[in-house]
Scaffold this active site. Structure first.
Site, mmCIF file in Angstrom:
data_model
loop_
_atom_site.group_PDB
_atom_site.id
_atom_site.type_symbol
_atom_site.label_atom_id
_atom_site.label_comp_id
_atom_site.label_asym_id
_atom_site.label_seq_id
_atom_site.Cartn_x
_atom_site.Cartn_y
_atom_site.Cartn_z
ATOM 1 N N HIS A 3 0.839 -1.221 0.000
ATOM 2 C CA HIS A 3 0.000 0.000 0.000
ATOM 3 C C HIS A 3 0.864 1.258 0.000
ATOM 4 O O HIS A 3 0.431 2.305 0.474
ATOM 5 C CB HIS A 3 -0.958 0.036 1.190
ATOM 6 C CG HIS A 3 -1.684 -1.255 1.436
ATOM 7 N ND1 HIS A 3 -2.866 -1.577 0.823
ATOM 8 C CD2 HIS A 3 -1.344 -2.334 2.195
ATOM 9 C CE1 HIS A 3 -3.248 -2.787 1.219
ATOM 10 N NE2 HIS A 3 -2.336 -3.274 2.039
ATOM 11 N N LYS A 52 15.697 21.821 -10.921
ATOM 12 C CA LYS A 52 15.044 20.567 -11.285
ATOM 13 C C LYS A 52 15.965 19.565 -11.973
ATOM 14 O O LYS A 52 16.813 19.924 -12.785
ATOM 15 C CB LYS A 52 13.845 20.846 -12.207
ATOM 16 C CG LYS A 52 12.619 21.332 -11.481
ATOM 17 C CD LYS A 52 12.191 20.413 -10.372
ATOM 18 C CE LYS A 52 10.794 19.903 -10.397
ATOM 19 N NZ LYS A 52 9.973 19.816 -11.485
ATOM 20 N N GLU A 100 9.072 8.499 -16.995
ATOM 21 C CA GLU A 100 7.693 8.951 -17.196
ATOM 22 C C GLU A 100 7.240 8.622 -18.610
ATOM 23 O O GLU A 100 6.094 8.232 -18.847
ATOM 24 C CB GLU A 100 7.589 10.451 -16.937
ATOM 25 C CG GLU A 100 7.806 10.795 -15.473
ATOM 26 C CD GLU A 100 8.106 12.273 -15.283
ATOM 27 O OE1 GLU A 100 7.280 13.100 -15.697
ATOM 28 O OE2 GLU A 100 9.169 12.598 -14.734
ATOM 29 N N TYR A 152 -8.978 -14.019 -46.111
ATOM 30 C CA TYR A 152 -8.371 -12.696 -46.029
ATOM 31 C C TYR A 152 -9.417 -11.601 -46.205
ATOM 32 O O TYR A 152 -10.325 -11.715 -47.021
ATOM 33 C CB TYR A 152 -7.273 -12.543 -47.099
ATOM 34 C CG TYR A 152 -6.653 -11.154 -47.098
ATOM 35 C CD1 TYR A 152 -5.634 -10.837 -46.209
ATOM 36 C CD2 TYR A 152 -7.129 -10.156 -47.952
ATOM 37 C CE1 TYR A 152 -5.088 -9.565 -46.169
ATOM 38 C CE2 TYR A 152 -6.584 -8.879 -47.931
ATOM 39 C CZ TYR A 152 -5.572 -8.585 -47.033
ATOM 40 O OH TYR A 152 -5.041 -7.328 -46.998
#
Ligand code: ARG
Length: 464
Positions: free
Chosen positions: A155, A282, A289, A316
């Site tokens: 958790h 930063k 990400e 097909y």
């Protein structure tokens, strides 16, 4: 005029031609198309269906066409209907009738089914090689961190102490399963559809087994309707790749967390992080990400393929031309992600002090405190309750289980003795979890050895 223009009175409407054409995305299969044509031509000659001279002309020019496309001297005609038509037209322009005889007993339906299999077979080898490299990278990093204590979570709450090596090896085993899945998909895919023709084979005496063997297949697709209309291997591969991306995405999510100031468990190498255009402080984990984001693309590709195939009557149908963009995108995306994640992981620097500090907070040795009592005969449920009360007392007084005085322990239960401090030290907690699969350094080392052995076996049998 199109190659099939015989029964038509008009040229195809230009927009419709663009709409119908797959050359934009199937041109990348030119090598496989030519390899397949060479095998087909050799078989046609062996069966006496085309002459030796025709075969020689074909064998003389097809490899040249392949080379010229590869080095850019032969431009792909964007107006061609697909790569199969383009190669055949180019061959015919060079060798005349021999080129026109190449398509004897063949249809683009079995041709395209063959080309995709050949193309994906090669791509799967590359992906497997990269996935194997990632497993090795994880094993190497785990080996260096077999004793690096960190909190394990459930958790996303600190739960029990583990080691960084233990955590990394969980991912190594996920990737090993991905490799196994890829090998199994390859095994099921590796049958030749060539000779299925448009749908019902042909009256020419083709030798399907000869082309299958020449092209490295384990056999032929047994039913010609299935041969031209099956795309299970695309679905399976897209599904394998979706699961693989899910694993990369979970790993990425953890790296994102670990890089945050809240955790600071790892520092990414500067070459694998990015800055902000406005905030000078930063250092962002953009790569991870993006991997997380691109996972959605690959899931989308799987959904495209599943939906595209649903409800198609045999055999097909042109819908199936849509298979390529989806499966190519999935393959490209996975390769791109692995190629970036591997060096990022290899160069990322763990910060053991921070992992250790996080492990020292959050009462992650509470289970061990209860187990201490249980080992001295207190029923586990009772031991659990006593420990819960001790934790509450610690929280009240701003203490930890390590700093709580023995008198407090003994007040809760007379079973506690001085050795409780040893029993709840993080080192004891980790080393004591010495079952197979556990976080004890010896177990982590055993897991690394097993993973390396499994990888070596997979490499041997799965053309990695
Ligand atoms: N470009 C087509 C595809 O990708 C090749 C097969 C076309 N066959 C046909 N009968 N139109 O599926």
């Amino acid at each position: 005029m199109a190659m099939w223009a015989g029964r038509f009175q008009k040229e195809l409407d230009p927009r419709t031609n663009d709409f119908n054409s797959s050359i934009r995305f199937d041109a990348r299969m030119f090598r496989e198309d030519i390899t397949g044509s060479l095998a087909h031509a050799a078989m046609l000659a062996k069966q006496g269906i085309i002459s030796r001279e025709d075969l020689e002309a074909i064998q003389d020019q097809l490899p040249k066409i392949c080379q010229e496309i590869a080095d850019g001297t032969l431009a792909i005609d964007p107006n061609a209907e697909d790569i199969h038509m383009f190669v055949e037209a180019e061959l015919t322009a060079r060798v005349g009738d021999a080129g026109k005889r190449l398509h004897t007993g063949r249809s683009r339906n079995d041709q395209v089914a063959l080309d995709i299999r050949l193309y994906l077979r090669r791509e799967m080898e590359e992906i497997s090689k990269l996935a194997g490299e990632f497993v090795e990278t994880l094993c190497d990093l785990a080996e260096k961190n077999a004793e690096t204590i960190m909190p394990g979570y459930t958790h996303l709450q600190r739960a029990q102490p583990i080691t960084f090596g233990h955590h990394l090896m969980a991912y190594a085993f996920m990737l090993l399963r991905d490799l196994e899945r890829l090998a199994q998909t390859r095994a099921r895919m590796n049958y030749s559809p060539l000779g299925s023709g448009a749908l019902a084979t042909t009256t020419h005496p083709l030798d399907r087994y000869a082309t299958a063997a020449a092209l490295g297949f384990d056999g032929i697709v047994e039913n010609s309707l299935d041969g031209v209309s099956d795309r299970d291997f695309c679905l399976e591969l897209a599904s394998d790749l979706s699961i693989l991306m899910m694993h990369l995405s979970r790993f990425s999510e953890e790296v994102v967390l670990w890089c945050s100031w809240e955790f600071k468990f790892v520092e990414l190498d500067d070459a694998f992080a990015t800055g902000s255009s406005i905030m000078p402080q930063k250092k962002n984990p953009d790569i991870t990400e993006l991997v997380r984001g691109k996972t959605g693309r690959v899931y989308g590709d799987l959904m495209t393929l599943l939906t595209m195939m649903k409800g198609l009557p045999l055999a097909y149908n042109k819908d199936m031309q849509e298979d390529k963009e989806a499966i190519f995108d999935a393959v490209d995306t996975v390769k791109l992600c692995l190629e970036t994640v591997i060096p990022m992981t290899r160069t990322m620097r763990p910060i053991p002090e921070n992992m250790r500090a996080a492990a020292a907070k959050g009462f992650i040795n509470a289970t061990d405190c209860a187990d201490y009592l249980a080992k001295k005969g207190v029923p586990f449920r009772a031991a659990y309750k006593i420990t819960g009360q001790l934790v509450a007392r610690c929280i009240d007084q701003g203490l930890t289980l390590e700093t709580l005085p023995l008198s407090e322990y003994r007040q809760a239960s007379p079973v506690f003795e001085e050795d409780i401090y040893q029993a709840i030290s993080l080192e004891t907690c980790v080393k004591g979890r010495n079952l197979p699969g556990g976080p004890a350094p010896d177990q982590v080392k055993a897991q690394i050895a097993t993973a390396r052995k499994t990888l070596a076996a997979l490499k041997e049998e799965a053309h990695v």
